[in-house]
Scaffold this motif. Structure first.
Motif, PDB file in Angstrom:
ATOM      1  N   LEU A 129      18.582  28.302  29.339  1.00  8.43           N
ATOM      2  CA  LEU A 129      19.948  27.927  29.709  1.00  8.43           C
ATOM      3  C   LEU A 129      20.481  28.802  30.840  1.00  8.43           C
ATOM      4  O   LEU A 129      21.214  28.324  31.707  1.00  8.43           O
ATOM      5  CB  LEU A 129      20.862  28.003  28.477  1.00  8.43           C
ATOM      6  N   LYS A 130      20.137  30.088  30.852  1.00  7.46           N
ATOM      7  CA  LYS A 130      20.559  30.980  31.937  1.00  7.46           C
ATOM      8  C   LYS A 130      19.965  30.520  33.260  1.00  7.46           C
ATOM      9  O   LYS A 130      20.633  30.535  34.288  1.00  7.46           O
ATOM     10  CB  LYS A 130      20.145  32.413  31.648  1.00  7.46           C
ATOM     11  N   VAL A 131      18.698  30.127  33.234  1.00  4.55           N
ATOM     12  CA  VAL A 131      18.026  29.686  34.456  1.00  4.55           C
ATOM     13  C   VAL A 131      18.609  28.371  34.955  1.00  4.55           C
ATOM     14  O   VAL A 131      18.777  28.148  36.143  1.00  4.55           O
ATOM     15  CB  VAL A 131      16.506  29.532  34.222  1.00  4.55           C
TER      16      VAL A 131
ATOM     17  N   GLN B 207      12.160  11.108  29.149  1.00  2.66           N
ATOM     18  CA  GLN B 207      12.112  10.111  30.223  1.00  2.66           C
ATOM     19  C   GLN B 207      11.191  10.586  31.339  1.00  2.66           C
ATOM     20  O   GLN B 207      11.599  10.738  32.482  1.00  2.66           O
ATOM     21  CB  GLN B 207      13.529   9.856  30.756  1.00  2.66           C
ATOM     22  N   ILE B 208       9.920  10.825  30.994  1.00  6.25           N
ATOM     23  CA  ILE B 208       8.953  11.341  31.951  1.00  6.25           C
ATOM     24  C   ILE B 208       7.785  10.367  32.020  1.00  6.25           C
ATOM     25  O   ILE B 208       7.149  10.088  31.011  1.00  6.25           O
ATOM     26  CB  ILE B 208       8.468  12.747  31.531  1.00  6.25           C
ATOM     27  N   SER B 209       7.539   9.858  33.225  1.00  5.89           N
ATOM     28  CA  SER B 209       6.484   8.863  33.403  1.00  5.89           C
ATOM     29  C   SER B 209       5.115   9.529  33.477  1.00  5.89           C
ATOM     30  O   SER B 209       4.986  10.729  33.715  1.00  5.89           O
ATOM     31  CB  SER B 209       6.731   8.073  34.685  1.00  5.89           C
TER      32      SER B 209
ATOM     33  N   MET C  25      13.742  20.301  30.694  1.00  6.09           N
ATOM     34  CA  MET C  25      13.922  21.486  29.856  1.00  6.09           C
ATOM     35  C   MET C  25      13.411  21.280  28.429  1.00  6.09           C
ATOM     36  O   MET C  25      12.873  22.202  27.818  1.00  6.09           O
ATOM     37  CB  MET C  25      15.392  21.907  29.809  1.00  6.09           C
ATOM     38  N   VAL C  26      13.590  20.079  27.882  1.00  8.20           N
ATOM     39  CA  VAL C  26      13.120  19.832  26.520  1.00  8.20           C
ATOM     40  C   VAL C  26      11.592  19.878  26.480  1.00  8.20           C
ATOM     41  O   VAL C  26      11.004  20.489  25.579  1.00  8.20           O
ATOM     42  CB  VAL C  26      13.660  18.489  25.979  1.00  8.20           C
ATOM     43  N   ALA C  27      10.953  19.257  27.471  1.00  8.34           N
ATOM     44  CA  ALA C  27       9.486  19.308  27.541  1.00  8.34           C
ATOM     45  C   ALA C  27       9.030  20.757  27.695  1.00  8.34           C
ATOM     46  O   ALA C  27       8.047  21.174  27.078  1.00  8.34           O
ATOM     47  CB  ALA C  27       8.977  18.457  28.701  1.00  8.34           C
TER      48      ALA C  27
ATOM     49  N   GLU D  22       6.025  24.505  35.989  1.00 11.54           N
ATOM     50  CA  GLU D  22       6.193  23.126  36.461  1.00 11.54           C
ATOM     51  C   GLU D  22       7.087  22.315  35.532  1.00 11.54           C
ATOM     52  O   GLU D  22       7.910  21.526  35.988  1.00 11.54           O
ATOM     53  CB  GLU D  22       4.838  22.443  36.642  1.00 11.54           C
ATOM     54  N   LEU D  23       6.931  22.505  34.210  1.00 12.97           N
ATOM     55  CA  LEU D  23       7.758  21.763  33.259  1.00 12.97           C
ATOM     56  C   LEU D  23       9.224  22.171  33.343  1.00 12.97           C
ATOM     57  O   LEU D  23      10.110  21.341  33.151  1.00 12.97           O
ATOM     58  CB  LEU D  23       7.240  21.942  31.827  1.00 12.97           C
ATOM     59  N   MET D  24       9.480  23.436  33.659  1.00 16.96           N
ATOM     60  CA  MET D  24      10.867  23.877  33.781  1.00 16.96           C
ATOM     61  C   MET D  24      11.574  23.111  34.897  1.00 16.96           C
ATOM     62  O   MET D  24      12.751  22.774  34.783  1.00 16.96           O
ATOM     63  CB  MET D  24      10.952  25.384  34.037  1.00 16.96           C
TER      64      MET D  24
END
Length: 152
Positions: free
Chosen positions: A148-150, A78-80, A121-123, A115-117
């Motif tokens: 997941l830790k982050v 769900q990223i525009s 997370m999936v991206a 930036e993606l983080m």
């Protein structure tokens, strides 16, 4: 400016404003031939930055190539497009500020991952799986556990 619909070169500017990053200008235009409207962006063109690939080869930085690589990692999320543009703008800003002449592709990949983080997370994991060249499921699981830790 050529109309993307009818290719006429006659258009008028309806509105101009600074884009979100204040490094570009967004212009809303209307074609005087077909009367359709379209948006253009003006960006400052800087001297090209050279990307040093892992193989040692060099190529000129390409905003389009970076954008497309991020789009692939964000597919089905769900990223525009504007969110991806923002990621590219942030990374590009760092490139021109911190590495105006040359940049190693590994540093570029790390900037994108950072930036993606923040975005998805999936991206992040999809981009990381290509950028970090996972050779096994164990490497992927290790990266997933780190993410997941982050996130917690």
């Amino acid at each position: 400016m050529q109309c993307p619909f009818c290719k006429s070169e006659d258009s008028k500017v309806l509105e101009s404003r600074s884009a979100e990053d204040s490094r570009s200008i967004r212009r809303r235009r209307e074609c005087l031939s077909c009367l359709r409207r379209f948006t253009t962006y003006e960006r400052v063109e800087l001297a090209p930055t050279i990307i040093i690939k892992n193989s040692g080869s060099r190529e000129v930085y390409s905003r389009e190539k970076l954008f497309n690589s991020i789009v692939r990692s964000c597919s089905k999320a769900q990223i525009s497009g504007s969110m991806i543009d923002n990621v590219v703008d942030k990374v590009e800003g760092r490139i021109y500020q911190d590495f105006p002449k040359e940049l190693e592709s590994s540093k570029l990949g790390e900037m994108v991952l950072n930036e993606l983080m923040k975005l998805d997370m999936v991206a992040y994991l999809r981009y990381a799986s290509i950028f970090k060249k996972f050779n096994s499921v164990d490497e992927f699981v290790t990266e997933l556990n780190d993410v997941l830790k982050v996130a917690q």
